[in-house]
Design a protein around this motif. Structure first.
Motif, PDB file in Angstrom:
ATOM      1  N   LYS A   1       0.854  -1.191   0.000  1.00  0.00           N
ATOM      2  CA  LYS A   1       0.000   0.000   0.000  1.00  0.00           C
ATOM      3  C   LYS A   1       0.889   1.240   0.000  1.00  0.00           C
ATOM      4  O   LYS A   1       1.878   1.310   0.708  1.00  0.00           O
ATOM      5  CB  LYS A   1      -0.912  -0.004   1.230  1.00  0.00           C
ATOM      6  CG  LYS A   1      -1.814  -1.235   1.324  1.00  0.00           C
ATOM      7  CD  LYS A   1      -2.622  -1.215   2.605  1.00  0.00           C
ATOM      8  CE  LYS A   1      -3.510  -2.443   2.692  1.00  0.00           C
ATOM      9  NZ  LYS A   1      -2.732  -3.699   2.773  1.00  0.00           N
ATOM     10  N   THR A   2       0.510   2.230  -0.796  1.00  0.00           N
ATOM     11  CA  THR A   2       1.330   3.433  -0.906  1.00  0.00           C
ATOM     12  C   THR A   2       0.524   4.700  -0.617  1.00  0.00           C
ATOM     13  O   THR A   2       0.988   5.795  -0.870  1.00  0.00           O
ATOM     14  CB  THR A   2       1.919   3.535  -2.324  1.00  0.00           C
ATOM     15  OG1 THR A   2       0.840   3.574  -3.272  1.00  0.00           O
ATOM     16  CG2 THR A   2       2.811   2.353  -2.620  1.00  0.00           C
ATOM     17  N   ASP A   3      -0.688   4.554  -0.096  1.00  0.00           N
ATOM     18  CA  ASP A   3      -1.535   5.715   0.146  1.00  0.00           C
ATOM     19  C   ASP A   3      -1.028   6.529   1.325  1.00  0.00           C
ATOM     20  O   ASP A   3      -0.346   6.024   2.212  1.00  0.00           O
ATOM     21  CB  ASP A   3      -2.975   5.280   0.472  1.00  0.00           C
ATOM     22  CG  ASP A   3      -3.535   4.311  -0.556  1.00  0.00           C
ATOM     23  OD1 ASP A   3      -2.745   3.565  -1.145  1.00  0.00           O
ATOM     24  OD2 ASP A   3      -4.750   4.296  -0.732  1.00  0.00           O
ATOM     25  N   LEU A   4      -1.425   7.805   1.341  1.00  0.00           N
ATOM     26  CA  LEU A   4      -1.209   8.642   2.514  1.00  0.00           C
ATOM     27  C   LEU A   4      -2.198   8.247   3.601  1.00  0.00           C
ATOM     28  O   LEU A   4      -3.271   7.720   3.341  1.00  0.00           O
ATOM     29  CB  LEU A   4      -1.402  10.110   2.166  1.00  0.00           C
ATOM     30  CG  LEU A   4      -0.392  10.731   1.175  1.00  0.00           C
ATOM     31  CD1 LEU A   4      -0.797  12.163   0.849  1.00  0.00           C
ATOM     32  CD2 LEU A   4       1.014  10.686   1.733  1.00  0.00           C
ATOM     33  N   LEU A   5      -1.827   8.497   4.840  1.00  0.00           N
ATOM     34  CA  LEU A   5      -2.727   8.212   5.953  1.00  0.00           C
ATOM     35  C   LEU A   5      -3.791   9.300   6.049  1.00  0.00           C
ATOM     36  O   LEU A   5      -3.588  10.436   5.584  1.00  0.00           O
ATOM     37  CB  LEU A   5      -1.947   8.143   7.261  1.00  0.00           C
ATOM     38  CG  LEU A   5      -1.314   6.788   7.613  1.00  0.00           C
ATOM     39  CD1 LEU A   5      -0.211   6.433   6.645  1.00  0.00           C
ATOM     40  CD2 LEU A   5      -0.793   6.801   9.032  1.00  0.00           C
ATOM     41  N   PRO A   6      -4.943   9.007   6.663  1.00  0.00           N
ATOM     42  CA  PRO A   6      -5.971  10.047   6.856  1.00  0.00           C
ATOM     43  C   PRO A   6      -5.395  11.224   7.645  1.00  0.00           C
ATOM     44  O   PRO A   6      -4.784  11.050   8.693  1.00  0.00           O
ATOM     45  CB  PRO A   6      -7.054   9.321   7.659  1.00  0.00           C
ATOM     46  CG  PRO A   6      -6.890   7.877   7.292  1.00  0.00           C
ATOM     47  CD  PRO A   6      -5.410   7.693   7.118  1.00  0.00           C
TER      48      PRO A   6
END
Length: 471
Positions: A193-198
């Motif tokens: 996973k490479t998404d930014l955190l909330p």
């Protein structure tokens, strides 16, 4: 009488052997048996831990007392893991760790208890199937059978009564009873996973988020909550919080591309958990340090360190709920400990510099935050047993050689004199075929036939048995 010189030589050799053994034992006992450590009134850490003694005693021979740092070092005589005491300038080697390292990576998992009184050592060799706990105050050791082959030690509970360990899953070992409780099993979804955190802002310099992947040794981590009732667990995929009593729900802190930042990741007030992530930019790699709010799961990017500037920042303890102590490698390649203010997002003072001979270090999290820095040398303690044995053997060998030389110098001339005297003794007197006695005067002085003097025992002719040697 002819063997007397041989007996003298043998006696001299025996004395030399006894003297050599005695001298070796005395030398081994007298070499460095004392401990001239300096005691401190408050827990202290060395500001510079580079210049260690040449010879360092082992924990099993001389316990250091509660310790504040365990460092992995390399040197001529100090290759291995070295403990730094908190209440004195003692340093001690921990040779027991070397038997439990992973043969492929040379890695071991160790954890200092928060109060610095004990050291837990896992087993990455697969030979022991247990957890070794060393008492640093008394020098005693205790083994806890856990099974399952290679086992990592992840974290101590705040009260020092439990250990989070991992073999195939997350278990908690109760040190009072020796029982092991299964808390969690690894996730099966291993999609990077490479998404930014909330709530997380992108990197200010651009770049991207590196995927969460496992390279070489696993990065499985765990951290107890400050009250010891929950544990955060990173299985290599997700980070989740588990209630240890099993009464509450499991909370997924994040499923994004971040790593739990070690055993000291949870802030003292219980509000935040620190995570790290490898980043990419246009020039060099970087590591970001983020704080996740436990209640909301929102993340705040605290700081991004370029690899060249400060690589792999790992929390090792807290001074307060807002000031964390980070370990890492600075721009000069030295392993250091640096303070960082989480709320103000700025660096504080540098606490420790280990130098180039130290690869990694871990800390007693309950001591490092309140300890004070000190300067000065270190006390390696009593000379290690192996070194004393070497000194004893060398001294004994020297005494043995000297004794052999003395024995030879005394015994050989005695033997030679004895043999020379034996050569000067007259040969045996000849005895006529019919018996009788040859007068000594005629042996060397009178030429011709040698007269034989008969012994007359009574009237009548003499017989062959009457010819005797005159007295």
């Amino acid at each position: 009488m002819r063997k007397r010189p041989v007996f003298v030589v043998l006696a001299a050799v025996l004395v030399a052997v006894l003297l050599s053994v005695g001298a070796g034992l005395v030398a081994a006992l007298l070499v460095g048996t004392g401990d001239d450590a300096e005691e401190f009134a408050t827990p202290s850490y060395p500001r510079n831990a580079e210049s260690l003694p040449t010879l360092i005693s082992d924990v099993s021979e001389s316990a250091p007392g509660r310790s504040i740092v365990l460092a992995e070092t390399t040197g001529a005589f100090t290759d291995g893991h070295v403990l730094f005491a908190a209440d004195s300038d003692r340093v001690r080697d921990v040779s027991a760790i070397e038997d439990r390292v992973n043969s492929d990576y040379g890695a071991a998992t160790t954890r200092l208890s928060p109060d610095g009184r004990r050291l837990a050592v896992g087993d990455l060799s697969g030979k022991f199937d247990d957890i070794l706990v060393l008492d640093l105050v008394t020098g005693a050791s205790q083994r806890f059978s856990v099974g399952g082959g290679s086992t990592e030690v992840l974290a101590w509970s705040p009260d020092g009564r439990r250990l989070a360990i991992s073999s195939e899953a997350l278990d908690v070992l109760d040190l009072d009873t020796g029982s092991v409780k299964r808390v969690a099993t690894p996730s099966t979804n291993a999609t990077p996973k490479t998404d930014l955190l909330p709530g997380e802002a992108p990197m200010p310099t651009g770049g991207g988020v590196a995927p969460k992947t496992v390279d070489g040794m696993t990065k499985i981590q765990a951290a107890f909550s400050p009250d010891g009732r929950s544990i955060a667990y990173d299985d290599g995929v997700d980070i989740e919080i588990y209630p240890l009593d099993g009464a509450g729900p499991v909370v997924r802190l994040t499923d994004k591309a971040v790593w739990l930042a070690g055993a000291s990741a949870w802030s003292p007030d219980g509000r935040r958990v620190l995570v790290t992530r490898e980043e990419t930019n246009d020039v060099n790699g970087a590591t970001s340090l983020l704080a996740i709010d436990v209640a909301t799961q929102n993340a705040t990017r605290l700081v991004t360190f370029d690899y060249i500037d400060f690589s792999v920042p790992i929390p090792v303890g807290w001074r307060s709920a807002s000031e964390v102590l980070l370990s890492g490698t600075d721009a000069d390649g030295a392993f250091v400990v640096q303070a960082y203010d989480v709320d103000a997002k700025r660096r504080g003072d540098r606490l420790m510099t280990f130098g180039y001979s130290t690869y990694s270090a871990e800390f007693a999290s309950g001591l490092i935050g309140s300890a004070v820095g000190r300067d000065g040398d270190f006390s390696g303690g009593p000379t290690p047993t192996w070194w004393r044995a070497v000194v004893g053997v060398v001294v004994g060998a020297v005494v043995a050689v000297v004794g052999a030389i003395v024995a030879t110098a005394v015994g050989v001339p005695m033997v030679l004199r004895r043999r020379s005297a034996a050569r000067r003794v007259a040969p045996p007197l000849p005895v006529p075929a019919g018996g009788g006695f040859v007068p000594p005067a005629y042996v060397h002085l009178v030429p011709g036939p040698v007269p034989v003097v008969p012994r007359v025992s009574g009237p009548g002719p003499a017989s062959a048995s009457d010819w005797v040697r005159p007295r």
